[in-house]
Design a protein around this motif. Sequence first.
Motif, short mmCIF file in Angstrom:
data_model
loop_
_atom_site.label_atom_id
_atom_site.label_comp_id
_atom_site.label_asym_id
_atom_site.label_seq_id
_atom_site.Cartn_x
_atom_site.Cartn_y
_atom_site.Cartn_z
N ILE A 1 35.08 37.28 47.67
CA ILE A 1 35.37 35.90 47.02
C ILE A 1 36.05 35.99 45.87
O ILE A 1 36.67 35.14 45.46
N PHE A 2 35.76 37.20 44.93
CA PHE A 2 36.18 37.36 43.76
C PHE A 2 37.44 38.25 43.59
O PHE A 2 37.94 38.61 42.63
N GLU B 1 49.79 43.73 42.48
CA GLU B 1 48.50 44.26 41.92
C GLU B 1 48.01 43.54 40.95
O GLU B 1 46.92 43.04 40.56
N ILE B 2 49.01 43.36 39.74
CA ILE B 2 48.70 42.75 38.70
C ILE B 2 48.37 41.32 38.85
O ILE B 2 47.61 40.90 38.22
N GLN B 3 49.01 40.65 39.54
CA GLN B 3 48.81 39.29 39.88
C GLN B 3 47.46 39.14 40.63
O GLN B 3 46.73 38.27 40.33
N ALA B 4 47.25 40.01 41.52
CA ALA B 4 45.90 39.93 42.22
C ALA B 4 44.66 39.97 41.24
O ALA B 4 43.65 39.32 41.27
N GLN B 5 44.99 41.17 40.31
CA GLN B 5 44.03 41.08 39.09
C GLN B 5 43.75 39.97 38.42
O GLN B 5 42.45 39.43 38.08
N ALA B 6 44.91 39.51 37.92
CA ALA B 6 44.93 38.04 37.08
C ALA B 6 44.18 37.05 38.21
O ALA B 6 43.24 36.42 37.49
#
Length: 656
Positions: A356-357, A293-298
């Motif tokens: 998209i984002f 989840e952290i990687q996805a947020q980054a």
Amino acid sequence: MDYSVFDNQIDAVLIIDEEKRPVYVNIALATIIGVSPKRIKSNKFAYEYISFESEDLLPMPNGTLGKDAFIPYQEYKFKTFKGNEGTALVSINPIANENESEPIKFWAIFMKDMTVEIQLQEKYKEQLNQKEGVIKELQKAQAELNEYSQNLEKMVAQRTQELSESNKFIQAMVNSLTEGLFVFNKESDILDHYTSVCETIFDVELRKKKFWDILSVEDESEVDSLKNWTNCLFDDMLPFEDAIALGPQEIIKENKHISLKYFPLLEGESLEGVVVVAKDITEEVAMRKELEEIQAQAQMLLKVVKNREQFIRYVHDSEKMMKSCLELISDDRDISVETFHTLSRLLHTIKGSSSIFSINHLVHMAHHYEDELAMLKEFATEEMADEFIPMFQEQLPIISKNLQNLSDAMKDIFSEFDQMFGGTILGNQSKLEVDETLVKSFAEKLKNAGDLELYEEFRREFLYRPIHNFISAYEVMMERLAEQAGKRLDPVKWIGTEEKVDPDRYDELLASLVHYFRNAVDHGIEAPELRTENGKPAEGTVSVEFEYIHKGDESPYDIFSLSISDDGQGISPEIIKARLLENGFDQGSLQSKTDSEIIQYIFEPGFSTAKAVTDVSGRGIGMDAIKNIVINMGGNIYVQSRPGKGTRLNILIPEA
């Protein structure tokens, strides 16, 4: 030569040529090396990426071992160019040419990474050595006890007491391990001696149980599979290391994640039992999920930073669409079938734009609310309006609550982004250094002054934006969707997209195109193996072409012309016909239509050839949303396609 057969192989694969340069690297080896397969260059030597302790191995600078004959798996230590070290089973296999008289030009190096297994073996070997030392002490104590047992009853009692205490100590030491240890035999029976933590991990007493019992396997076919696997282990059908890979490695039991590792219990060379090391990894799985989840947020933040202007446009478009959703179901508005379809289109576009984002929270919320709306979809026709509208009105309180929840979540997320970027997201319409409203106000003054030519020139120069700014982020989205689907894409071909357009007129249309770009990957581009079978490159191609078509001297820009093409599998008129017949269309009316007319039905509300609804497609709303916007702008939209060759979407809109 096609090496794609190795793409998804678990074992690492490296193909080298006569100069020992890498010709092919699969994902497994790239992961060991620590780089993407695309970053491994064929102009470097293989040993510059990964080297082995044995200088004799063929991949090494002066190595010849494996050049002339097949080398079976042997254990070697390796080191990558990033400094990572490990141990692997390595096999070298010369690749024969079709003409056997020609010398060998390519060699395949196969690697089974044994690093983790060796670390585990060393760990448990150390623990077993510790236990063995205690057992030897007990044996020594037992020998002394036997020596004195005949005549010294007191010593017998004393030694017995010491032995009992020692056994308690051993049991306490073993039970203190965080991993559970137990053994099962050829009949899959769990032996009586196991660590107490096993019962905590599996929530069941292991004594007199079968191996599949503690895994809570009840399906007969799954039980049979475990029986066959056990037979494979004990009948020595495969090497033990290969056979255990076929067994369960991780299970989920009552929301608990449990990892299983297997080690042989040998009597001489015969397998007497299988030692199972079980570990509760629920917290580790939760941590991995949190890290993802952290990687996805980054990743989300990176997309926003790289496409800031389009993100600002997305924020304002989403706010407008959300406002429209809420207005559609307000108390003072009449409810109709078109209300339902418009609401569905807006919600679908919000979901697509948010993807998209990678704003997954909004994507999942919108998708969930779409599912609830979809329950009314089959009744949302003009023919059933009298029955549909009361049903729709009955659901309005729930729909209103859902939309308000989505609106609140959107406001919170956009507010966080605004704070993160120093208040430059909300309230800013452009990256212009002056307030856009001032620019527009000045343009209106030019218009009111009667200088229409200067007015148009001013707007094109200062308010129009390159069309590429609105749609470039779709390429990142397509790459992600292709990777998830196991497909491959070449970079998008952008033709004429630096031409400027009026954002106020075209932003809604360009935002809705997210549906078509997603469809191009999901429905259009084929899997690499299918493309190569049909004589195509493994990588699919998507092209975007834009131009203004000039009709005369009256206006410099007469027709807005945008086309999106792909070289995928195309649209099958027969599949469209079959789905239309399933949806109740008259067969006679369809037979009189050409193939070109048939494929235009993809724009119909609710039409989809997808077999299931996913986050990507399946609701039959996306193409309808695009067409609805084009028609409302007085334009024309149509699709051209050749089965097996590709598809082209054409949009033509007269300039206002």
